[in-house]
Design a protein around this motif. Structure first.
Motif, PDB file in Angstrom:
ATOM      1  N   ALA A   1      62.622 112.389 123.482  1.00  0.00           N
ATOM      2  CA  ALA A   1      62.936 111.931 122.128  1.00  0.00           C
ATOM      3  C   ALA A   1      64.396 112.206 121.782  1.00  0.00           C
ATOM      4  CB  ALA A   1      62.015 112.611 121.120  1.00  0.00           C
ATOM      5  N   VAL A   2      64.898 113.375 122.198  1.00  0.00           N
ATOM      6  CA  VAL A   2      66.291 113.733 121.907  1.00  0.00           C
ATOM      7  C   VAL A   2      67.251 112.839 122.678  1.00  0.00           C
ATOM      8  CG1 VAL A   2      68.010 115.548 122.179  1.00  0.00           C
ATOM      9  CG2 VAL A   2      65.746 116.115 121.291  1.00  0.00           C
ATOM     10  N   ASN A   3      66.990 112.628 123.966  1.00  0.00           N
ATOM     11  CA  ASN A   3      67.902 111.831 124.789  1.00  0.00           C
ATOM     12  C   ASN A   3      67.928 110.368 124.375  1.00  0.00           C
ATOM     13  OD1 ASN A   3      68.944 113.802 126.450  1.00  0.00           O
ATOM     14  ND2 ASN A   3      67.325 113.636 127.965  1.00  0.00           N
ATOM     15  N   LEU A   4      66.761 109.828 124.027  1.00  0.00           N
ATOM     16  CA  LEU A   4      66.688 108.420 123.632  1.00  0.00           C
ATOM     17  C   LEU A   4      67.142 108.228 122.186  1.00  0.00           C
ATOM     18  CD1 LEU A   4      65.876 106.099 125.445  1.00  0.00           C
ATOM     19  CD2 LEU A   4      63.600 106.122 124.422  1.00  0.00           C
ATOM     20  N   ARG A   5      67.304 109.358 121.484  1.00  0.00           N
ATOM     21  CA  ARG A   5      67.729 109.349 120.082  1.00  0.00           C
ATOM     22  C   ARG A   5      66.827 108.456 119.231  1.00  0.00           C
ATOM     23  NH1 ARG A   5      73.998 108.084 120.350  1.00  0.00           N
ATOM     24  NH2 ARG A   5      73.433 107.192 122.361  1.00  0.00           N
ATOM     25  N   VAL A   6      65.524 108.581 119.445  1.00  0.00           N
ATOM     26  CA  VAL A   6      64.574 107.795 118.665  1.00  0.00           C
ATOM     27  C   VAL A   6      64.471 108.385 117.261  1.00  0.00           C
ATOM     28  CG1 VAL A   6      63.269 107.213 120.731  1.00  0.00           C
ATOM     29  CG2 VAL A   6      62.565 109.171 119.354  1.00  0.00           C
ATOM     30  N   PRO A   7      64.149 107.562 116.277  1.00  0.00           N
ATOM     31  CA  PRO A   7      63.914 108.113 114.938  1.00  0.00           C
ATOM     32  C   PRO A   7      62.670 108.993 114.952  1.00  0.00           C
ATOM     33  CG  PRO A   7      63.391 105.763 115.014  1.00  0.00           C
ATOM     34  CD  PRO A   7      64.052 106.103 116.307  1.00  0.00           C
ATOM     35  N   GLN A   8      62.830 110.222 114.538  1.00  0.00           N
ATOM     36  CA  GLN A   8      61.716 111.160 114.565  1.00  0.00           C
ATOM     37  C   GLN A   8      61.792 112.095 113.378  1.00  0.00           C
ATOM     38  OE1 GLN A   8      61.815 113.960 117.862  1.00  0.00           O
ATOM     39  NE2 GLN A   8      64.026 113.821 118.019  1.00  0.00           N
ATOM     40  N   VAL A   9      60.681 112.734 113.074  1.00  0.00           N
ATOM     41  CA  VAL A   9      60.600 113.626 111.925  1.00  0.00           C
ATOM     42  C   VAL A   9      59.547 114.679 112.217  1.00  0.00           C
ATOM     43  CG1 VAL A   9      58.832 112.302 110.687  1.00  0.00           C
ATOM     44  CG2 VAL A   9      60.478 113.652 109.382  1.00  0.00           C
ATOM     45  N   GLU A  10      59.623 115.794 111.518  1.00  0.00           N
ATOM     46  CA  GLU A  10      58.649 116.864 111.673  1.00  0.00           C
ATOM     47  C   GLU A  10      57.765 116.961 110.435  1.00  0.00           C
ATOM     48  OE1 GLU A  10      60.864 120.404 112.464  1.00  0.00           O
ATOM     49  OE2 GLU A  10      61.416 119.788 114.494  1.00  0.00           O
ATOM     50  N   VAL A  11      56.497 117.271 110.663  1.00  0.00           N
ATOM     51  CA  VAL A  11      55.530 117.450 109.572  1.00  0.00           C
ATOM     52  C   VAL A  11      54.813 118.777 109.799  1.00  0.00           C
ATOM     53  CG1 VAL A  11      53.390 116.602 108.543  1.00  0.00           C
ATOM     54  CG2 VAL A  11      55.167 114.978 109.194  1.00  0.00           C
ATOM     55  N   PRO A  12      54.793 119.670 108.823  1.00  0.00           N
ATOM     56  CA  PRO A  12      54.069 120.939 109.000  1.00  0.00           C
ATOM     57  C   PRO A  12      52.569 120.715 109.056  1.00  0.00           C
ATOM     58  CG  PRO A  12      54.878 120.733 106.749  1.00  0.00           C
ATOM     59  CD  PRO A  12      55.468 119.592 107.514  1.00  0.00           C
ATOM     60  N   VAL A  13      51.912 121.409 109.978  1.00  0.00           N
ATOM     61  CA  VAL A  13      50.460 121.286 110.123  1.00  0.00           C
ATOM     62  C   VAL A  13      49.853 122.681 110.212  1.00  0.00           C
ATOM     63  CG1 VAL A  13      50.581 119.045 111.266  1.00  0.00           C
ATOM     64  CG2 VAL A  13      50.592 121.122 112.653  1.00  0.00           C
ATOM     65  N   GLY A  14      48.598 122.775 109.814  1.00  0.00           N
ATOM     66  CA  GLY A  14      47.895 124.049 109.891  1.00  0.00           C
ATOM     67  C   GLY A  14      47.553 124.419 111.324  1.00  0.00           C
TER      68      GLY A  14
ATOM     69  N   THR B   1      48.281 112.064 107.349  1.00  0.00           N
ATOM     70  CA  THR B   1      49.638 112.305 106.858  1.00  0.00           C
ATOM     71  C   THR B   1      50.666 112.034 107.947  1.00  0.00           C
ATOM     72  OG1 THR B   1      48.865 113.970 105.286  1.00  0.00           O
ATOM     73  CG2 THR B   1      51.178 114.055 105.903  1.00  0.00           C
ATOM     74  N   MET B   2      50.383 112.477 109.159  1.00  0.00           N
ATOM     75  CA  MET B   2      51.310 112.271 110.262  1.00  0.00           C
ATOM     76  C   MET B   2      51.453 110.789 110.608  1.00  0.00           C
ATOM     77  SD  MET B   2      50.234 115.517 112.660  1.00  0.00           S
ATOM     78  CE  MET B   2      51.497 115.236 113.904  1.00  0.00           C
ATOM     79  N   ILE B   3      50.322 110.063 110.614  1.00  0.00           N
ATOM     80  CA  ILE B   3      50.364 108.629 110.918  1.00  0.00           C
ATOM     81  C   ILE B   3      51.103 107.881 109.809  1.00  0.00           C
ATOM     82  CG2 ILE B   3      48.960 106.565 111.257  1.00  0.00           C
ATOM     83  CD1 ILE B   3      46.788 108.434 112.434  1.00  0.00           C
ATOM     84  N   LYS B   4      50.795 108.227 108.564  1.00  0.00           N
ATOM     85  CA  LYS B   4      51.460 107.579 107.438  1.00  0.00           C
ATOM     86  C   LYS B   4      52.964 107.849 107.479  1.00  0.00           C
ATOM     87  CE  LYS B   4      50.758 106.847 102.488  1.00  0.00           C
ATOM     88  NZ  LYS B   4      49.984 107.265 101.285  1.00  0.00           N
ATOM     89  N   THR B   5      53.359 109.044 107.886  1.00  0.00           N
ATOM     90  CA  THR B   5      54.776 109.372 108.026  1.00  0.00           C
ATOM     91  C   THR B   5      55.427 108.525 109.104  1.00  0.00           C
ATOM     92  OG1 THR B   5      54.365 111.653 107.306  1.00  0.00           O
ATOM     93  CG2 THR B   5      56.405 111.237 108.509  1.00  0.00           C
ATOM     94  N   LEU B   6      54.725 108.350 110.232  1.00  0.00           N
ATOM     95  CA  LEU B   6      55.249 107.506 111.313  1.00  0.00           C
ATOM     96  C   LEU B   6      55.517 106.096 110.805  1.00  0.00           C
ATOM     97  CD1 LEU B   6      55.505 107.573 114.634  1.00  0.00           C
ATOM     98  CD2 LEU B   6      53.494 106.087 114.457  1.00  0.00           C
ATOM     99  N   LEU B   7      54.596 105.545 110.022  1.00  0.00           N
ATOM    100  CA  LEU B   7      54.734 104.178 109.522  1.00  0.00           C
ATOM    101  C   LEU B   7      55.801 104.064 108.445  1.00  0.00           C
ATOM    102  CD1 LEU B   7      50.917 103.338 109.200  1.00  0.00           C
ATOM    103  CD2 LEU B   7      52.459 102.652 111.044  1.00  0.00           C
ATOM    104  N   SER B   8      56.022 105.122 107.697  1.00  0.00           N
ATOM    105  CA  SER B   8      56.940 105.060 106.555  1.00  0.00           C
ATOM    106  C   SER B   8      58.389 104.924 106.981  1.00  0.00           C
ATOM    107  CB  SER B   8      56.770 106.303 105.675  1.00  0.00           C
ATOM    108  OG  SER B   8      57.243 107.468 106.360  1.00  0.00           O
ATOM    109  N   GLY B   9      58.738 105.376 108.183  1.00  0.00           N
ATOM    110  CA  GLY B   9      60.137 105.345 108.625  1.00  0.00           C
ATOM    111  C   GLY B   9      60.706 103.954 108.823  1.00  0.00           C
ATOM    112  N   PRO B  10      60.211 103.143 109.765  1.00  0.00           N
ATOM    113  CA  PRO B  10      59.221 103.634 110.723  1.00  0.00           C
ATOM    114  C   PRO B  10      59.854 104.587 111.725  1.00  0.00           C
ATOM    115  CG  PRO B  10      59.931 101.435 111.339  1.00  0.00           C
ATOM    116  CD  PRO B  10      60.630 101.759 110.051  1.00  0.00           C
ATOM    117  N   TYR B  11      59.076 105.578 112.144  1.00  0.00           N
ATOM    118  CA  TYR B  11      59.522 106.523 113.150  1.00  0.00           C
ATOM    119  C   TYR B  11      58.821 106.229 114.469  1.00  0.00           C
ATOM    120  CZ  TYR B  11      61.354 109.159 109.175  1.00  0.00           C
ATOM    121  OH  TYR B  11      62.044 109.537 108.055  1.00  0.00           O
ATOM    122  N   ASP B  12      59.321 106.824 115.535  1.00  0.00           N
ATOM    123  CA  ASP B  12      58.692 106.700 116.845  1.00  0.00           C
ATOM    124  C   ASP B  12      58.031 107.988 117.296  1.00  0.00           C
ATOM    125  OD1 ASP B  12      59.287 103.937 117.678  1.00  0.00           O
ATOM    126  OD2 ASP B  12      61.368 104.575 117.578  1.00  0.00           O
TER     127      ASP B  12
END
Length: 323
Positions: free
Chosen positions: A190-203, A106-117
């Motif tokens: 990640a914050v300073n470079l302002r890269v596209p990023q997202v959070e995913v809840p994990v167990g 799920t996390m990898i698929k999310t990275l590709l869907s953005g695409p995120y960094d």
């Protein structure tokens, strides 16, 4: 627990999982097997960080590529792994079997869907999970708010050890930290470079029986605070030195106003040492402002260079099937 559902394939992508380990003989085998089952074709690199038990042997038997890092500390492991490993997608996870490895697709698929960094695995609240000790949870919340206030971007779980990165994030990350403060450095980068990023809840679950946490609440907490202070100096110099200069000027004003009132009434300066002190404080305050301006100019140059290094690599793409 977060599940990705049906098996997910990422044909054509090189995916590397980095698992830092120090005396994780009990847990590392399960982590490796779960990762390989979750993402078939992924290469799992277990970095043995001077373990005194059978961590390396167990990891190799489970199917991992075992490497060693002689310098102690998770930060040193991440620094070495990011330099040595070539891949399209990087997954970082602790070797203590507290994170849900089945969330990796799920996390990898999310990275590709953005695409995120950068995809941050945020630990879900579980009253039954004793791995997330109250002291650690409170400290994490405090650091999240502190980073949000200092760097202008809210983060839910900045101390999470479960993340997925693109190649250009990894190859533009300086990795200066030595120990557990590496998560803070990753978050601030990640914050300073302002890269596209997202959070995913994990167990998140308790460690296996017989496995002991390497975290030291107060020791590691103070290290993280020290790192945040250093990052504030290098990444927000104008704000930091302006605040310091303002304090000096404010003290000078408090000391100087009674002198000015007395001088207006008597045309005399009865407390010459205080007048000299107030004048000196004003000069120090002005110097602090100037230092902040100079360092801010240097920061701008560093940010431009970091951005150019980041842009030299393409974003991660995937044209093959994902389900």
């Amino acid at each position: 627990m977060i599940s990705a559902g049906p098996e997910v394939a990422f044909d054509g992508l090189q995916i590397a999982a980095i698992v830092p380990c120090y005396n994780e003989e009990i847990a590392v085998g399960t982590v490796v097997k779960d990762l390989l089952a979750a993402v078939p074709g992924m290469t799992v690199y277990v970095y043995d960080n001077r373990s005194s038990d059978r961590t390396a042997e167990v990891a190799a038997a489970a199917g991992a590529v075992v490497r060693t890092e002689s310098r102690p500390g998770k930060g040193n492991v991440v620094r070495r792994a990011f330099a040595d490993i070539e891949a399209d997608v990087y997954l970082l996870i602790d070797g203590d079997d507290t994170y849900d490895a089945s969330a990796a697709p799920t996390m990898i698929k999310t990275l590709l869907s953005g695409p995120y960094d950068h995809v941050l695995g945020t630990r879900t609240d579980d009253p039954e999970a004793t791995a997330y000790r109250p002291g650690h949870a409170a400290g994490n919340r405090m650091f999240n708010k502190l980073i949000g206030a200092l760097f202008g971007e809210q983060v839910t779980d900045m101390l999470s050890g479960y993340r997925v990165f693109s190649r250009r994030f990894v190859k533009s990350f300086p990795a200066l930290s030595r120990e557990f403060e590496i998560e803070t450095e990753l978050t601030v980068h990640a914050v300073n470079l302002r890269v596209p990023q997202v959070e995913v809840p994990v167990g998140f679950k308790d460690r296996p029986d017989g496995s002991e946490s390497k975290l030291r609440t107060y020791h590691d907490g103070f290290r993280i605070l020290r790192l945040i202070g250093g990052l504030l100096q290098y990444e927000r110099p104008l704000a930091l030195f302006s605040a310091i200069g303002s304090i000096f000027v404010l003290i000078a004003i408090i000391l100087g106003i009674p002198l000015l009132v007395t001088y207006a009434q008597t045309h005399e300066v009865p407390r010459l040492p205080t007048a000299i002190l107030a004048t000196g404080l004003v000069m120090v305050g002005i110097m602090s402002f100037v230092i902040g301006l100079i360092l801010n100019g240097i920061l701008r140059l560093r940010q431009e260079n970091a951005r150019l290094a980041y842009l030299r690599l393409p974003s991660v793409t995937h044209s093959g099937p994902t389900t």
